[in-house]
Write a protein that holds these residues in place. Sequence first.
Motif, PDB file in Angstrom:
ATOM      1  N   ALA A   1       0.841  -1.196   0.000  1.00 35.88           N
ATOM      2  CA  ALA A   1       0.000   0.000   0.000  1.00 35.88           C
ATOM      3  C   ALA A   1       0.872   1.239   0.000  1.00 35.88           C
ATOM      4  N   LEU A   2       0.401   2.267  -0.673  1.00 36.09           N
ATOM      5  CA  LEU A   2       1.141   3.521  -0.749  1.00 36.09           C
ATOM      6  C   LEU A   2       0.168   4.662  -0.518  1.00 36.09           C
ATOM      7  N   ASP A   3       0.447   5.497   0.460  1.00 41.18           N
ATOM      8  CA  ASP A   3      -0.336   6.704   0.715  1.00 41.18           C
ATOM      9  C   ASP A   3       0.508   7.904   0.325  1.00 41.18           C
ATOM     10  N   LEU A   4      -0.121   8.890  -0.289  1.00 42.76           N
ATOM     11  CA  LEU A   4       0.570  10.111  -0.683  1.00 42.76           C
ATOM     12  C   LEU A   4      -0.094  11.284   0.018  1.00 42.76           C
ATOM     13  N   PHE A   5       0.720  12.104   0.685  1.00 41.94           N
ATOM     14  CA  PHE A   5       0.247  13.315   1.348  1.00 41.94           C
ATOM     15  C   PHE A   5       0.967  14.509   0.732  1.00 41.94           C
ATOM     16  N   ALA A   6       0.204  15.485   0.218  1.00 38.00           N
ATOM     17  CA  ALA A   6       0.764  16.723  -0.317  1.00 38.00           C
ATOM     18  C   ALA A   6       0.396  17.842   0.648  1.00 38.00           C
ATOM     19  N   GLY A   7       1.407  18.523   1.180  1.00 36.12           N
ATOM     20  CA  GLY A   7       1.183  19.541   2.192  1.00 36.12           C
ATOM     21  C   GLY A   7       1.191  20.953   1.649  1.00 36.12           C
ATOM     22  N   ILE A   8       0.309  21.772   2.205  1.00 30.02           N
ATOM     23  CA  ILE A   8       0.210  23.184   1.836  1.00 30.02           C
ATOM     24  C   ILE A   8       0.354  24.002   3.121  1.00 30.02           C
ATOM     25  N   PRO A   9       1.490  24.684   3.296  1.00 30.10           N
ATOM     26  CA  PRO A   9       1.666  25.511   4.487  1.00 30.10           C
ATOM     27  C   PRO A   9       0.887  26.818   4.367  1.00 30.10           C
ATOM     28  N   VAL A  10       0.221  27.190   5.439  1.00 30.53           N
ATOM     29  CA  VAL A  10      -0.563  28.426   5.473  1.00 30.53           C
ATOM     30  C   VAL A  10      -0.129  29.275   6.667  1.00 30.53           C
ATOM     31  N   THR A  11      -0.340  30.570   6.548  1.00 29.43           N
ATOM     32  CA  THR A  11       0.028  31.489   7.628  1.00 29.43           C
ATOM     33  C   THR A  11      -0.893  31.325   8.827  1.00 29.43           C
ATOM     34  N   ASP A  12      -2.204  31.275   8.573  1.00 27.70           N
ATOM     35  CA  ASP A  12      -3.207  31.242   9.638  1.00 27.70           C
ATOM     36  C   ASP A  12      -4.196  30.108   9.348  1.00 27.70           C
ATOM     37  N   TYR A  13      -4.074  29.028  10.069  1.00 21.21           N
ATOM     38  CA  TYR A  13      -4.913  27.851   9.859  1.00 21.21           C
ATOM     39  C   TYR A  13      -6.406  28.187   9.926  1.00 21.21           C
ATOM     40  N   ASN A  14      -6.811  28.934  10.962  1.00 17.90           N
ATOM     41  CA  ASN A  14      -8.240  29.236  11.151  1.00 17.90           C
ATOM     42  C   ASN A  14      -8.805  30.090  10.016  1.00 17.90           C
TER      43      ASN A  14
ATOM     44  N   ALA B   1      -7.515  30.032   6.852  1.00 17.95           N
ATOM     45  CA  ALA B   1      -7.399  29.249   5.616  1.00 17.95           C
ATOM     46  C   ALA B   1      -8.422  28.123   5.522  1.00 17.95           C
ATOM     47  N   LEU B   2      -8.797  27.536   6.632  1.00 14.60           N
ATOM     48  CA  LEU B   2      -9.677  26.369   6.626  1.00 14.60           C
ATOM     49  C   LEU B   2     -10.976  26.580   5.855  1.00 14.60           C
ATOM     50  N   PRO B   3     -11.728  27.667   6.056  1.00 14.92           N
ATOM     51  CA  PRO B   3     -12.981  27.845   5.295  1.00 14.92           C
ATOM     52  C   PRO B   3     -12.760  27.924   3.786  1.00 14.92           C
ATOM     53  N   TRP B   4     -11.670  28.541   3.340  1.00 14.62           N
ATOM     54  CA  TRP B   4     -11.385  28.639   1.903  1.00 14.62           C
ATOM     55  C   TRP B   4     -11.158  27.249   1.324  1.00 14.62           C
ATOM     56  N   TYR B   5     -10.401  26.434   2.002  1.00 17.09           N
ATOM     57  CA  TYR B   5     -10.135  25.079   1.503  1.00 17.09           C
ATOM     58  C   TYR B   5     -11.394  24.203   1.559  1.00 17.09           C
TER      59      TYR B   5
ATOM     60  N   ALA C   1       4.677  29.314   4.293  1.00 22.37           N
ATOM     61  CA  ALA C   1       3.410  29.638   3.623  1.00 22.37           C
ATOM     62  C   ALA C   1       3.628  30.389   2.317  1.00 22.37           C
ATOM     63  N   GLY C   2       2.797  30.050   1.332  1.00 22.27           N
ATOM     64  CA  GLY C   2       2.794  30.755   0.060  1.00 22.27           C
ATOM     65  C   GLY C   2       3.640  30.135  -1.025  1.00 22.27           C
TER      66      GLY C   2
ATOM     67  N   TYR D   1      -5.918  27.790  -8.868  1.00 18.01           N
ATOM     68  CA  TYR D   1      -6.532  28.608  -7.822  1.00 18.01           C
ATOM     69  C   TYR D   1      -5.424  29.049  -6.889  1.00 18.01           C
ATOM     70  N   GLN D   2      -5.639  30.188  -6.233  1.00 18.66           N
ATOM     71  CA  GLN D   2      -4.618  30.704  -5.329  1.00 18.66           C
ATOM     72  C   GLN D   2      -5.253  31.079  -4.002  1.00 18.66           C
ATOM     73  N   ASP D   3      -4.688  30.557  -2.919  1.00 18.31           N
ATOM     74  CA  ASP D   3      -5.211  30.911  -1.607  1.00 18.31           C
ATOM     75  C   ASP D   3      -4.666  32.262  -1.159  1.00 18.31           C
ATOM     76  N   ALA D   4      -5.062  32.723   0.011  1.00 21.52           N
ATOM     77  CA  ALA D   4      -4.670  34.047   0.503  1.00 21.52           C
ATOM     78  C   ALA D   4      -3.166  34.188   0.713  1.00 21.52           C
ATOM     79  N   ASP D   5      -2.471  33.075   0.920  1.00 22.35           N
ATOM     80  CA  ASP D   5      -1.019  33.110   1.112  1.00 22.35           C
ATOM     81  C   ASP D   5      -0.245  33.085  -0.195  1.00 22.35           C
ATOM     82  N   GLY D   6      -0.923  32.756  -1.303  1.00 22.36           N
ATOM     83  CA  GLY D   6      -0.248  32.647  -2.589  1.00 22.36           C
ATOM     84  C   GLY D   6       0.042  31.223  -3.018  1.00 22.36           C
TER      85      GLY D   6
END
Length: 113
Positions: free
Chosen positions: A2-15, A17-21, A57-58, A98-103
Amino acid sequence: MALDLFAGIPVTDYNAALPWYEQLFGRQPSFLPNAVEAVWEVAEHRFIYIVQDPVRAGNALVLSFVDDLETRVAEITRRGIGPRKRETYEGGVTKVSYQDADGNEISFGGGPG
């Protein structure tokens, strides 16, 4: 194996960023490992996560190819997020970004037919 892949996106402010995602993915996270990280399973054993990490982030670039690109773009637009850029490459492959608030850039791609 089995292989799991996790792609991470660092954000400045989790709280912040969460609604946008949640809007981008059209649902709440699949799970919350801790107070500053949220994970969405986007396909079997394939995950995208956000994590509060202001120093990094960004700078994320994430691209997921999907079978239903136009449907996916229309659904995201209905949820209130418009694409930042749309590119069509030789051979008919399309990438919608698409671009989040951090870029951070989160893109969906699809081929012709």
